[in-house]
Design a protein around this motif. Structure first.
Motif, mmCIF file in Angstrom:
data_model
loop_
_atom_site.group_PDB
_atom_site.id
_atom_site.type_symbol
_atom_site.label_atom_id
_atom_site.label_comp_id
_atom_site.label_asym_id
_atom_site.label_seq_id
_atom_site.Cartn_x
_atom_site.Cartn_y
_atom_site.Cartn_z
ATOM 1 N N GLY A 102 1.013 -13.500 11.372
ATOM 2 C CA GLY A 102 -0.071 -12.768 12.016
ATOM 3 C C GLY A 102 -1.020 -13.704 12.749
ATOM 4 O O GLY A 102 -1.476 -13.405 13.865
ATOM 5 N N LEU A 103 -1.312 -14.832 12.126
ATOM 6 C CA LEU A 103 -2.195 -15.825 12.742
ATOM 7 C C LEU A 103 -1.615 -16.318 14.068
ATOM 8 O O LEU A 103 -2.302 -16.370 15.094
ATOM 9 C CB LEU A 103 -2.379 -16.986 11.773
ATOM 10 N N ILE A 104 -0.335 -16.656 14.044
ATOM 11 C CA ILE A 104 0.335 -17.162 15.251
ATOM 12 C C ILE A 104 0.458 -16.070 16.312
ATOM 13 O O ILE A 104 0.246 -16.314 17.508
ATOM 14 C CB ILE A 104 1.722 -17.718 14.875
ATOM 15 N N ALA A 105 0.794 -14.861 15.888
ATOM 16 C CA ALA A 105 0.909 -13.752 16.836
ATOM 17 C C ALA A 105 -0.419 -13.493 17.537
ATOM 18 O O ALA A 105 -0.469 -13.243 18.751
ATOM 19 C CB ALA A 105 1.379 -12.489 16.114
ATOM 20 N N VAL A 122 -3.540 -8.806 7.928
ATOM 21 C CA VAL A 122 -2.757 -7.581 8.134
ATOM 22 C C VAL A 122 -1.302 -7.803 7.753
ATOM 23 O O VAL A 122 -0.674 -6.970 7.085
ATOM 24 C CB VAL A 122 -2.872 -7.119 9.607
ATOM 25 N N THR A 123 -0.725 -8.938 8.189
ATOM 26 C CA THR A 123 0.699 -9.191 7.923
ATOM 27 C C THR A 123 0.952 -9.691 6.501
ATOM 28 O O THR A 123 2.086 -9.614 6.016
ATOM 29 C CB THR A 123 1.261 -10.222 8.920
ATOM 30 N N TYR A 124 -0.078 -10.179 5.837
ATOM 31 C CA TYR A 124 0.098 -10.751 4.504
ATOM 32 C C TYR A 124 0.271 -9.701 3.420
ATOM 33 O O TYR A 124 1.098 -9.834 2.521
ATOM 34 C CB TYR A 124 -1.119 -11.628 4.187
ATOM 35 N N LEU A 125 -0.471 -8.596 3.506
ATOM 36 C CA LEU A 125 -0.602 -7.679 2.369
ATOM 37 C C LEU A 125 0.499 -6.629 2.300
ATOM 38 O O LEU A 125 0.652 -5.820 3.221
ATOM 39 C CB LEU A 125 -1.941 -6.959 2.438
ATOM 40 N N THR A 126 1.226 -6.597 1.223
ATOM 41 C CA THR A 126 2.101 -5.463 0.905
ATOM 42 C C THR A 126 1.246 -4.255 0.531
ATOM 43 O O THR A 126 0.183 -4.403 -0.072
ATOM 44 C CB THR A 126 3.022 -5.828 -0.275
ATOM 45 N N SER A 127 1.701 -3.058 0.884
ATOM 46 C CA SER A 127 1.002 -1.847 0.455
ATOM 47 C C SER A 127 1.370 -1.537 -0.993
ATOM 48 O O SER A 127 2.500 -1.134 -1.281
ATOM 49 C CB SER A 127 1.375 -0.654 1.346
ATOM 50 N N SER A 128 0.417 -1.727 -1.896
ATOM 51 C CA SER A 128 0.658 -1.399 -3.305
ATOM 52 C C SER A 128 0.956 0.082 -3.476
ATOM 53 O O SER A 128 1.767 0.476 -4.321
ATOM 54 C CB SER A 128 -0.558 -1.790 -4.145
ATOM 55 N N GLY A 129 0.280 0.928 -2.674
ATOM 56 C CA GLY A 129 0.499 2.367 -2.768
ATOM 57 C C GLY A 129 1.920 2.760 -2.418
ATOM 58 O O GLY A 129 2.569 3.535 -3.131
ATOM 59 N N ILE A 130 2.427 2.222 -1.308
ATOM 60 C CA ILE A 130 3.794 2.555 -0.900
ATOM 61 C C ILE A 130 4.796 1.964 -1.879
ATOM 62 O O ILE A 130 5.777 2.620 -2.255
ATOM 63 C CB ILE A 130 4.058 2.060 0.530
ATOM 64 N N ALA A 131 4.552 0.726 -2.325
ATOM 65 C CA ALA A 131 5.477 0.087 -3.273
ATOM 66 C C ALA A 131 5.581 0.905 -4.560
ATOM 67 O O ALA A 131 6.684 1.146 -5.077
ATOM 68 C CB ALA A 131 5.016 -1.335 -3.577
ATOM 69 N N SER A 132 4.438 1.352 -5.085
ATOM 70 C CA SER A 132 4.474 2.119 -6.334
ATOM 71 C C SER A 132 5.145 3.473 -6.134
ATOM 72 O O SER A 132 5.847 3.967 -7.022
ATOM 73 C CB SER A 132 3.055 2.298 -6.884
ATOM 74 N N LYS A 133 4.943 4.087 -4.961
ATOM 75 C CA LYS A 133 5.593 5.371 -4.678
ATOM 76 C C LYS A 133 7.104 5.209 -4.589
ATOM 77 O O LYS A 133 7.864 6.048 -5.099
ATOM 78 C CB LYS A 133 5.028 5.939 -3.375
ATOM 79 N N ARG A 331 3.620 -2.517 4.704
ATOM 80 C CA ARG A 331 2.181 -2.747 4.726
ATOM 81 C C ARG A 331 1.501 -1.392 4.824
ATOM 82 O O ARG A 331 2.129 -0.422 5.220
ATOM 83 C CB ARG A 331 1.778 -3.611 5.912
ATOM 84 N N GLY A 332 0.206 -1.342 4.474
ATOM 85 C CA GLY A 332 -0.401 -0.019 4.425
ATOM 86 C C GLY A 332 -1.891 -0.007 4.640
ATOM 87 O O GLY A 332 -2.419 -0.616 5.567
ATOM 88 N N GLU A 333 -2.582 0.699 3.733
ATOM 89 C CA GLU A 333 -3.982 1.049 3.928
ATOM 90 C C GLU A 333 -4.898 -0.157 4.063
ATOM 91 O O GLU A 333 -5.823 -0.179 4.878
ATOM 92 C CB GLU A 333 -4.456 1.949 2.774
ATOM 93 N N PHE A 334 -4.642 -1.213 3.288
ATOM 94 C CA PHE A 334 -5.496 -2.383 3.329
ATOM 95 C C PHE A 334 -5.340 -3.116 4.668
ATOM 96 O O PHE A 334 -6.296 -3.679 5.205
ATOM 97 C CB PHE A 334 -5.155 -3.334 2.172
ATOM 98 N N SER A 335 -4.127 -3.108 5.207
ATOM 99 C CA SER A 335 -3.899 -3.748 6.502
ATOM 100 C C SER A 335 -4.687 -3.046 7.603
ATOM 101 O O SER A 335 -5.257 -3.688 8.493
ATOM 102 C CB SER A 335 -2.401 -3.748 6.833
ATOM 103 N N ILE A 336 -4.727 -1.706 7.547
ATOM 104 C CA ILE A 336 -5.509 -0.946 8.520
ATOM 105 C C ILE A 336 -6.994 -1.262 8.370
ATOM 106 O O ILE A 336 -7.721 -1.442 9.362
ATOM 107 C CB ILE A 336 -5.277 0.563 8.331
ATOM 108 N N LEU A 337 -7.457 -1.366 7.135
ATOM 109 C CA LEU A 337 -8.859 -1.674 6.867
ATOM 110 C C LEU A 337 -9.233 -3.044 7.437
ATOM 111 O O LEU A 337 -10.285 -3.202 8.077
ATOM 112 C CB LEU A 337 -9.111 -1.631 5.360
ATOM 113 N N ILE A 338 -8.383 -4.026 7.207
ATOM 114 C CA ILE A 338 -8.651 -5.381 7.706
ATOM 115 C C ILE A 338 -8.710 -5.385 9.227
ATOM 116 O O ILE A 338 -9.597 -6.003 9.833
ATOM 117 C CB ILE A 338 -7.578 -6.360 7.182
ATOM 118 N N TYR A 356 2.256 -1.440 13.749
ATOM 119 C CA TYR A 356 2.911 -2.403 12.853
ATOM 120 C C TYR A 356 3.051 -1.827 11.444
ATOM 121 O O TYR A 356 4.134 -1.910 10.827
ATOM 122 C CB TYR A 356 2.089 -3.694 12.821
ATOM 123 N N VAL A 357 1.975 -1.244 10.924
ATOM 124 C CA VAL A 357 2.014 -0.649 9.587
ATOM 125 C C VAL A 357 3.032 0.489 9.535
ATOM 126 O O VAL A 357 3.815 0.602 8.580
ATOM 127 C CB VAL A 357 0.614 -0.159 9.175
#
Length: 388
Positions: A102-105, A122-133, A331-338, A356-357
């Protein structure tokens, strides 16, 4: 807005989700990708009023919180401690592989330096919500690779407890003292909540374990929302606060709470996923589609590598490694927030992150569903070279 119109629009959204859920069941896949596409379709053909949008927004946040709470119910405090200890090296690898793209992009796209740092988040965080679902829908909560997935997600939230206060202070032009105070408060709250959940969870379980199912539901739901809300106000992830409440509960009360909360979780989780699609403005997609697609392909591969290596170190076989890698992609909600933090610096950051998300949230669950053929393809014997 008249009450009847509000009910009508919300009813249309929920009925669309019901149809999509039935289609996913017939296809034998998790409904997440179809929920996301339903949101895109509803957003393109149906203009919701302000009241329905606000309701869906709040419902989406509750969905994320309940997803992480029920995931926490599946693990004991001892299992969490062991998982975090074992996954430290994988957490470092995750940061090294998924923040730099993400930094390079951002640099290649000509974004300001702080916007580049935000795109790295944005590119670092996995969506915990989607992963758990995904884990819940596909019946994988008890699999051997699940602690690896859990450990990565929790370590990412710990990293965010450092990242967000620093970034927020820099965006506001804060002093070093302000940055330090924000950081200490966030880390202190996280550490205290974590300690209380692990040390005194049995007392909480005893206090909530009342004979009435109704009282149990209200007590658990109220506690989860209070802890999640307090965590969010103190700049700690609301979802991780809910997760720690789930960790704290054990025994009979955890089993009863799971049965009581699951219907609410399923309802609000569906709203959570459709909300992503509703946020996407299709008119902005062409300008960012190429960049978002390339970034999604690269970071899907890096996340897959993190899950694969982590599961391999845990002694998991090929199919479980595929499941771990695929589940971490979304990726999910936290990426959008960031991304939203940097809209004043770079307006294109919002649509870029949204597309991207959406792409990663489609790629990850689909690959997780087809773990068997992917594993067979990865382990197929090499064809012998033709003799001359």
């Amino acid at each position: 807005m008249p009450l009847g119109q509000l009910f009508l629009q919300l009813g249309v959204v929920i009925l669309a989700l019901a149809l999509v859920g039935r289609a996913a069941g017939r296809l034998g896949i998790t409904p997440i990708p179809l929920y996301l596409l339903a949101g895109v379709g509803l957003g393109a053909f149906m203009h919701l009023g302000r009241a329905p949008e606000e309701f869906i927004h709040v419902g989406a946040e509750i969905g994320a919180v309940l997803l992480l709470f029920t995931l926490g119910l599946e693990f004991t405090s001892q299992e969490l401690r062991e998982s975090l200890s074992k996954q430290r090296n994988i957490g470092a690898l995750d940061l090294a592989l998924n923040f730099p793209p993400g930094l390079i992009a951002g640099w290649l796209l000509g974004l300001p330096p702080m916007a580049c740092v935000l795109l790295g988040g944005v590119t670092y965080l996995t969506s915990s919500g989607i992963a758990s679902k995904v884990l819940s829908d596909l019946g994988r909560l008890g699999n051997r690779e699940t602690p690896v997935i859990l450990g990565v997600c929790v370590l990412e939230d710990v990293a965010m407890a450092v990242y967000l206060p620093v970034v927020a202070a820099l965006l506001l032009g804060g002093t070093l003292v302000a940055i330090g105070v924000n950081l200490i408060v966030a880390l202190g709250v996280f550490a205290l909540t974590f300690f209380l959940a692990l040390r005194y969870g049995h007392l909480l379980s005893r206090a909530l374990n009342v004979p009435s199912d109704e009282a149990l539901l209200l007590g658990v739901l109220g506690l989860v929302l209070v802890v999640a809300g307090a965590a969010d106000l103190l700049k700690v992830s609301a979802a991780i606060g809910a997760f720690l409440v789930g960790i704290a509960l054990s025994g009979e009360v955890a089993d009863r709470a799971r049965r009581q909360i699951e219907p609410l979780r399923d309802l609000f989780a569906a709203v959570f996923f459709v909300f992503f699609g509703l946020q996407l403005n299709l008119a902005e997609v062409p300008d960012v589609l190429l960049a978002a697609t390339l970034l999604a392909v690269v970071t899907s591969a890096t996340k897959f590598a993190v899950g694969w290596i982590g599961a391999a170190r845990a002694g998991v076989q090929t199919r479980g490694r595929v499941r771990a890698g695929a589940t971490l992609i979304a990726r999910g909600e936290f990426s959008i927030l960031i991304a939203g933090l940097g809209l004043g610096l770079a307006p294109q950051l919002g649509p870029l992150a949204a597309v991207y998300v959406l792409l990663t949230a489609l790629i990850g669950p689909v690959l997780a569903r087809f773990d068997a053929p992917i594993a067979a393809w990865l382990t197929r014997p090499a064809r012998p070279a033709a003799s001359s």
